[in-house]
Structures are given as structure tokens and as C-alpha cells.
Enzyme design. Sequence first.
Site, PDB file in Angstrom:
ATOM      1  N   ALA A  32     -59.254  67.825   6.161  1.00  0.00           N
ATOM      2  CA  ALA A  32     -59.012  67.801   4.676  1.00  0.00           C
ATOM      3  C   ALA A  32     -59.823  68.839   4.229  1.00  0.00           C
ATOM      4  CB  ALA A  32     -59.207  66.748   3.696  1.00  0.00           C
ATOM      5  N   HIS A  37     -66.260  73.710   3.761  1.00  0.00           N
ATOM      6  CA  HIS A  37     -66.413  73.742   5.494  1.00  0.00           C
ATOM      7  C   HIS A  37     -66.228  74.841   6.056  1.00  0.00           C
ATOM      8  CE1 HIS A  37     -64.159  69.345   4.333  1.00  0.00           C
ATOM      9  NE2 HIS A  37     -65.228  69.182   5.083  1.00  0.00           N
ATOM     10  N   SER A 187     -65.245  68.772  -2.233  1.00  0.00           N
ATOM     11  CA  SER A 187     -65.076  67.505  -1.507  1.00  0.00           C
ATOM     12  C   SER A 187     -63.881  67.290  -1.112  1.00  0.00           C
ATOM     13  CB  SER A 187     -65.816  66.341  -2.375  1.00  0.00           C
ATOM     14  OG  SER A 187     -65.390  65.129  -1.504  1.00  0.00           O
TER      15      SER A 187
END
Length: 284
Positions: A32, A37, A187
Site C-alpha cells: 500500500a 515509502h 500512512s
Amino acid sequence: MIVFHHQTALRKYLLATGKAGKTIGFVPTMGALHAGHISLIARSKSENTLTVCSIFVNPTQFNNAADLEKYPRTAETDMQMLIGAGCDILYMPAIPDVYGKLVGVTEHFDFNGLETHLEGTSRPGHFAGVAQVVKLLLEIVQPQKLYMGQKDFQQWLIVRRLVDMTGMATEVICCPIYRELNGLAMSSRNVRLSAAGRERAAAIYSTLRWAKASLPALSFAEIERQATQMLDANPDFKTDYFKILRADDLQPAGAFSEHISFVIVTAVEVEGVRLLDNVLAEPV
Ligand code: AMP
């Protein structure tokens, strides 16, 4: 980007690569993926010749079956993002490939209490699961550098200790928190918020900044009390903890000092979604 589903093939490939004198940077994730990231991938790319990302939703770190069930899974988009970021290798295993004979076995690590408070209190067993999977992944990838986000500050401290305790030759690097324009820490869980909830959740970061600015003026207890009150004044907010702690061991700090690094950490449920954030206050 080369995608591996099995550790045997990945190990063989990396062993050959390592012999060719390449350095490996590793970014473990649960998928996800978002820009946070990708910032870790970019950092790894800038410091290594080969970047490996893993996508593995690790069941042993979820103490709540519903949370594991609801965890977003977006493999196709993730792969496109990783290709766009220039990631070299993706390891995307099924559970038995990571755990083998260890399925159902919990390895015990003693982190000297670091694992039992904050997230450890709210999510018993969470860090045992994190430590177990990170150790297994590090044994597979054997990177020179491991990239982790400051967003999960307690997790970063625990993984750093794990690497020290096990004597692995990996440097654990803490990367800054990547945020939405409104300040909300990115997030994978943010997609579960309503548009209004996502806007309101910006209050988490603004409250952390208020707390940091108040450090020299107010007592820690007073800052923690007022911050919790400010957060809980928002509809559908429930603050689990808001704490000012020493950054090196997450122990209570007593009072402000310009010579100590502090971390202000919080976990807030917004519309039933648990969100983590923190800011560092470091000596100047
Ligand atoms: P996760 O997929 O949530 O397990 O996260 C994988 C890694 O990305 C962890 O080291 C996280 O701390 C890091 N990470 C998650 N969110 C962010 C963010 N907003 N900024 C930077 N790193 C992040």
C-alpha cells in the site's frame, strides 16, 4: 525491476550480485505504498548500487485480526510505483516462504522494556512480530544498509537494537517523515479516513509542533495534558498516548534540557483508524 516470490532464487541472485562488488540497500514494507515509502527507496538508490524492496503483510505483528484483514493490499499499483522510482528488486513472498518451519513459532527477544510500552502496551506482541520478521528478512537480503522511517520511531529503535544484539553487519538508517501538504504523516492507513477526517487529522502534526515549541516554557506533564485535550476536542479523535520522552531509549525525561534529544510521540485514533506521528527536539 526483477520480482522474486521465493527467497532461494532471491538469495542466489543477491549472492552473485554481492560478489560483483555491489552494495545492497533494503527497504522492507507492507505494501500500500505512498510517497513516504518511495522517499526511502530514493534514499537507498542514492547510497547503494542495488535497492531491494520487500512487500510482505506480516501477520505476526498484528495483534488484532480485523486490523490485519482491513490492511490495504494494492500490489499492482505498488509495483508501478516501485518501477517509477527505479527500484531494482522486489521481494513479494507468501507467508511460508518467509517463515518456513517457523510458522506459528514466536521467537523471543529482550529489548530491555523498549518493546512493552507505547505501541507495545496498546498492541501486545506487536514488536516480537516485527523483530521476528525483520530478522528473517535481513538474513535473506543481507543488506549493507536498511532504511526505516522515523514515523515508526519505536520500531526503528527496536530494529537498531535487534541488529546490534544479533551482530548483523547492517547499518540501520532512520529517514525523515514524509507528510501530506496539510502536515498529516503519510500512512497506508490514511486511505481509510474520510476526506474530512484526513483534513482534521492535520491537527496531530500541528499539536506536536505546538508541544515542541512549548518545551522550554511548560512542564512536560502540562504539555502532555493540554495536547491530549486539544486533540480530543476534534470529532472522532481518541488519543491513546501523547508523551515527551528521551529519544535514545524512550524513557521519561523529567525536564527539558538543551543537551538531550527528546522525541514527542503520539498515537491517535481518528475515525477508528490508528495514526502514529512524532517530532524530534534535538540539541542545537
Ligand atoms: P509500512 O509499510 O507501514 O510497514 O512501512 C514501511 C517503512 O516505511 C517503515 O520503515 C516506515 O516507518 C516507513 N514509512 C511509513 N510511512 C512513512 C512516511 N510517511 N515517511 C517516511 N517513511 C515512512
